[in-house]
Scaffold this active site. Structure first.
Site, PDB file in Angstrom:
ATOM      1  N   ILE A   5      66.863  47.980  38.651  1.00 29.15           N
ATOM      2  CA  ILE A   5      65.804  47.771  37.674  1.00 29.15           C
ATOM      3  C   ILE A   5      64.892  48.988  37.710  1.00 29.15           C
ATOM      4  CG2 ILE A   5      65.860  45.249  37.651  1.00 29.15           C
ATOM      5  CD1 ILE A   5      63.567  45.180  39.604  1.00 29.15           C
ATOM      6  N   ASP A   6      64.173  49.167  36.647  1.00 29.73           N
ATOM      7  CA  ASP A   6      63.355  50.356  36.471  1.00 29.73           C
ATOM      8  C   ASP A   6      62.298  50.497  37.556  1.00 29.73           C
ATOM      9  OD1 ASP A   6      62.398  52.616  34.854  1.00 29.73           O
ATOM     10  OD2 ASP A   6      60.663  51.342  34.487  1.00 29.73           O
TER      11      ASP A   6
END
Length: 356
Positions: A163-164
């Site tokens: 995930i970012d």
């Protein structure tokens, strides 16, 4: 020449798990013009020194091996001039991965896998500009592992998805080759349960809905992705959303990913005119809705300070456990910056009329 901007993007991009999303070539072999017929798993075992045939078979099962740019099964017969590639969902590394004693929030761990509750601001994987202090460095310490620069055996490839950097929430990490292949396959066929909580600009017209639109890299800005016309460019992307709470100028939504393209939630919400609150890259740091009054504008600036990132949290993760075959389900509450942001909007909405 390697594109440093692209490396930086991949290092911090939101890769929500779909192995179709971003696959990078690690090894390439061209069969000889007089190549005798041979199974692809046996062919690769002869080409990739130090890698066992069983491990290659796991990689094939997970969709990491392609022939002429198409995924194949282990019994595929290699023919003369076939191009056999080994791909992974991250770029081949050229830097040493050192273990670092960085505290991790681990809600669950067993002999096959562990669940990480990642804080916002932590880069998942080392890359351009982020060679240390990443989740992978922390995992290397926790698992007692390390990888030398340009090491051919990708043992640090325990991440099945990412995930970012500025997204908080749950990640699953494999501890064995078998677990990695099993989990990667689930992401590939979209059977993973993934639910996110987001704060978006505006008042969505419906209480729930589905956003469909091909997502690909924006040709005018290599650090962004965009929605393309169906059948034109990009890859199919589907996001389901449900309104949880309305504050007139912003809305709290739950997003369920059917696919997992890079920046999918951020791109889709921006595409329909409701960018994530605080998402600088996709238009969420300008005042999209509200009044012109200075008091309101100051209130928004205070909100940006409370939650200085895109308001996105990976709250739920569920999948079939590689060993037991049973469905396991994990949830984690929103971190304090997002709860404070929502509380502030709830208070504001309770004292001011909303705007449709």
């Amino acid at each position: 020449m390697t594109d440093d901007f692209e490396i930086e993007e991949i290092a911090s991009a939101e890769l929500d798990g779909d192995q179709e999303q971003e696959m990078f070539e690690h090894f390439r072999y061209e069969a000889l013009g007089k190549q005798d017929p041979i199974r692809v798993d046996k062919y690769l075992a002869g080409q990739m020194e130090g890698t066992s045939r069983s491990r290659i078979q796991l990689a094939i099962k997970a969709g990491f091996v392609r022939v002429n740019d198409k995924t194949v099964k282990a019994n595929y017969v290699v023919r003369p001039r076939d191009i056999v590639t080994f791909v992974m969902p991250y770029r081949r590394r050229g830097t040493e991965i050192l273990p670092e004693n960085i505290p991790l929030d681990i809600p669950y761990e067993d002999e096959q896998l562990l669940i990480i509750n990642k804080p916002a601001g932590m880069v998942v994987h080392p890359g351009h500009g982020h060679y240390g202090g990443t989740l992978v460095n922390a995992l290397a310490y926790h698992l007692g592992m390390r990888q030398e620069a340009d090491e051919g055996d990708e043992r640090m490839g325990m991440l099945v998805h990412r995930i970012d950097k500025d997204t908080s929430g749950l990640l699953v990490v494999s501890k064995t080759d078998e677990a990695q292949a099993h989990l990667a396959k689930q992401f590939f066929v979209h059977s993973i349960e993934r639910k996110y909580i987001a704060v978006v600009w505006g008042n969505l017209p419906e209480d729930e809905g589905t956003i469909e639109g091909n997502i690909g890299r924006d040709p005018s800005d290599r650090l962004k992705f965009k929605v393309f016309p169906e059948g034109d460019q990009g890859k199919t992307a589907i996001t389901h959303y449900k309104v949880l709470e309305r504050f007139g100028f912003v809305t709290v939504v739950q997003c369920i990913l059917e696919t997992g393209r890079t920046h999918q939630i951020r791109v889709h919400m921006s595409h329909i005119g409701h960018p994530l609150f605080g998402d600088e890259r996709y238009g969420g740091t300008t005042i999209n809705k509200g009044t012109i009054y200075a008091k309101y504008r100051q209130s928004i600036q205070n909100c940006f300070k409370i939650c200085p990132r895109q308001a996105l949290h990976a709250a739920v993760l569920g999948f079939e456990h590689p060993s037991s075959g049973k469905h396991v389900h994990f949830e984690t509450p929103m971190p304090s910056d997002m709860t404070a942001l929502i509380d502030k909007w709830r208070l504001y909405a309770g004292n001011m009329p909303s705007e449709d």
